[in-house]
Every structure is written in C-alpha cells, then in structure tokens.
Design an enzyme around this catalytic site. Structure first.
Site, PDB file in Angstrom:
ATOM      1  N   PRO A 150      42.211  36.286  33.724  1.00  0.00           N
ATOM      2  CA  PRO A 150      42.745  37.141  34.791  1.00  0.00           C
ATOM      3  C   PRO A 150      43.577  36.317  35.773  1.00  0.00           C
ATOM      4  O   PRO A 150      43.050  35.473  36.479  1.00  0.00           O
ATOM      5  CB  PRO A 150      41.486  37.689  35.475  1.00  0.00           C
ATOM      6  N   GLU A 151      44.880  36.524  35.754  1.00  0.00           N
ATOM      7  CA  GLU A 151      45.759  35.868  36.724  1.00  0.00           C
ATOM      8  C   GLU A 151      46.585  36.958  37.398  1.00  0.00           C
ATOM      9  O   GLU A 151      46.280  38.146  37.254  1.00  0.00           O
ATOM     10  CB  GLU A 151      46.618  34.813  36.024  1.00  0.00           C
ATOM     11  N   ARG A 159      39.122  22.153  38.067  1.00  0.00           N
ATOM     12  CA  ARG A 159      39.585  23.108  37.061  1.00  0.00           C
ATOM     13  C   ARG A 159      40.001  22.296  35.850  1.00  0.00           C
ATOM     14  O   ARG A 159      40.554  21.199  35.965  1.00  0.00           O
ATOM     15  CB  ARG A 159      40.793  23.898  37.576  1.00  0.00           C
ATOM     16  N   LYS A 215      45.800  37.390  43.302  1.00  0.00           N
ATOM     17  CA  LYS A 215      44.741  37.723  42.349  1.00  0.00           C
ATOM     18  C   LYS A 215      43.711  38.679  42.950  1.00  0.00           C
ATOM     19  O   LYS A 215      42.678  38.925  42.364  1.00  0.00           O
ATOM     20  CB  LYS A 215      44.083  36.434  41.849  1.00  0.00           C
TER      21      LYS A 215
END
Ligand SMILES: [Zn+2]
Length: 283
Positions: free
Chosen positions: A2-3, A250, A51
């Site tokens: 999901p971006e 990340r 987002k």
C-alpha cells in the site's frame, strides 16, 4: 504494497460507493471507537492525502485511516460474502443500501472534526498524487537535510507524501542512485522524484504495481523483493539491506552494479572500499 497509488485508488472506489450516500451501518471494531455508531451519517468527500485516507462526513467529522503494510478496504454488494481476511481483522464497516465497505487491518483509525484534519495530516509534504502537488516545495524539503541518505529521505512523508518502499527502491534503481547516497550528492534530485511520481501515476488506476511495464510476477519490479536474483539489466545479484534510524529501519534492495556508490559515503567506505556499501545487515 500500500503506497500513495493504492490509497488514491481506494479513495476513488470508496467515493464511488459512499459519496453522497447515507450510512445504514457505520461501526468500528477497535476499542477506542467501539461505542461510535455512524448510522444515519451522510458521506461527503473521500480524499487521499499521501498514504492517509480521509472519509469526510457531511456532519463535520472526518474518519482517517492508514493502510501501513497490510490494510485494505473491500467493497461488496449486500449479502455477498466478505473475503478480505478473518473476521477479527475487520476494523470498520461502512454500509449503504447499495454497498458494504469493509476495512481490514486498518491502522491509525481516528474520527476527528473535519476542521481539525490538519492535526493528523498537516505535517505531510506535498502529495505526489495530489491536485496541489508542488515539485519545488518537495525538492526544497528534501534538500533541507543534505546529509540525509536519499533512501531515507524519499520515504519521509514530511518531505513528500505518498512514496513508500516500493517506489523508493524502484526509482532509485531507474536513476542509478545508490540508496545510501547523501541527498546533496544525488545528481538529479528532480528527475528522481519525477520518476517516482510517473511510476505511481501509471499504477494508480489499478491494484497491480508494475514498474517494469511487465505485469508478470517476478518481472514486475526491477529490484523490489528480488534479493539474490539477477538484475534485469546487468545480471548482478540484487542486494538487500536495512536502512533508516534505529527501530525505524526499512528494507532496501539495490543492484550494486547499476547503482554503484559514486563516492565514499560513510567511514567504512572511506577506509579503502569506495564502492562497498555502508554497513548494513544482509539477510
Ligand atoms: Zn544491475
């Protein structure tokens, strides 16, 4: 992943289903909102902001949700089985006479006065897919921390909103930029940002997120999710490392050939291995 493009598409679909309609059911399955009942409320706009997804009610309230890594909204005709996951993962149900919108694994669910939305999203930089996108402002914010690593700066939503890990690693690959490069040393920062935006715009109308033009699984991304596999351009094995401040790391993929470090970028590199990536944890 999901971006920003995922959220943009979700907003389009939720707006089509709920916009202007009165909820005949509006409930939450999270402790802090468990007593809220939105039955009878009318939905106004549904707006993506980076987002974050904002569902505005005409009574002056806004529901903010965030997908993070695993969230999603599913839309069903009444009476159709829900298939987005086990029932305990449902966080919100917004239903009209025509549609049932079910939010699975939603994060950061908050209901606030619309007038106070800025408290939730005011920190965000220009929205990559937003109508008020401002490239110069995004570049200005990125450049305000010239020593930051570009792989960290691109996903910092205070610089620009909407880019996540997928479009970060793919745009860095396409521009040949090593993820640990200092922002100030990126040869063409504007081209990098525009490339990420182009990829997101190309994918926003459908759930698939290809960055190569090839939708086939395993060929749909240049480096994302491809650790150890041969680079689609040069055949070098793709590397995976962790990047970012402690507890906020990340994962990052890159091709050490197509994205060779251009200059020593950390103490280890300065001691004789100029093209060696900075210390990272390889998995
Ligand atoms: Zn390569």
């Amino acid at each position: 992943m999901p971006e920003g493009d995922t959220v943009w598409l979700a907003a389009e679909r939720l707006r089509a289903a709920l916009g202007g309609a009165t909820l005949r059911r509006g409930e939450f399955r999270i402790p802090q909102l468990a007593t809220i009942d939105l039955t009878g409320a009318t939905v106004g706009e549904v707006v993506p902001r980076g987002k974050h997804l904002l569902i505005r009610l005409e009574d002056g309230r806004t529901l903010r949700t965030h997908f993070r890594m695993d969230g999603s909204w599913h839309i069903y005709r009444p009476g159709t089985p829900w298939k987005g996951g086990p029932a305990f993962e449902v966080r919100a149900v917004l239903a009209t006479d025509e549609w049932e919108c079910v939010g699975y694994r939603l994060h950061d669910v908050e209901l606030v006065p619309t007038a106070e939305e800025e408290r939730l999203v005011g920190h965000l930089g220009p929205d990559v897919l937003g109508p008020d996108w401002d490239l110069d402002e995004a570049l200005c914010r990125l450049s305000s921390a010239p020593d930051e690593q570009i792989g960290v700066a691109l996903v910092d939503q205070r610089n620009l909103a909407g880019i996540g890990n997928l479009y970060k690693v793919e745009s860095l690959f396409l521009l040949g930029v090593h993820p640990w490069t200092r922002v100030a040393d990126v040869p063409d920062l504007a081209a990098l940002v525009v490339r990420a935006q182009t990829l997101m715009r190309a994918n926003r109308h459908h759930p698939e997120q290809t960055t190569t033009g090839n939708p086939r699984r395993g060929r749909d991304h240049w480096v994302f999710g491809r650790r150890g596999k041969p680079c689609l351009r040069c055949g070098t094995a793709i590397l995976l490392g962790e990047q970012g401040p402690p507890l906020k790391e990340r994962v990052t993929w890159w091709c050490p050939t197509c994205q060779a470090a251009r200059s020593p970028i950390d103490p280890q590199a300065r001691t004789g291995e100029p093209d060696h990536p900075p210390p990272v944890t390889l998995r």
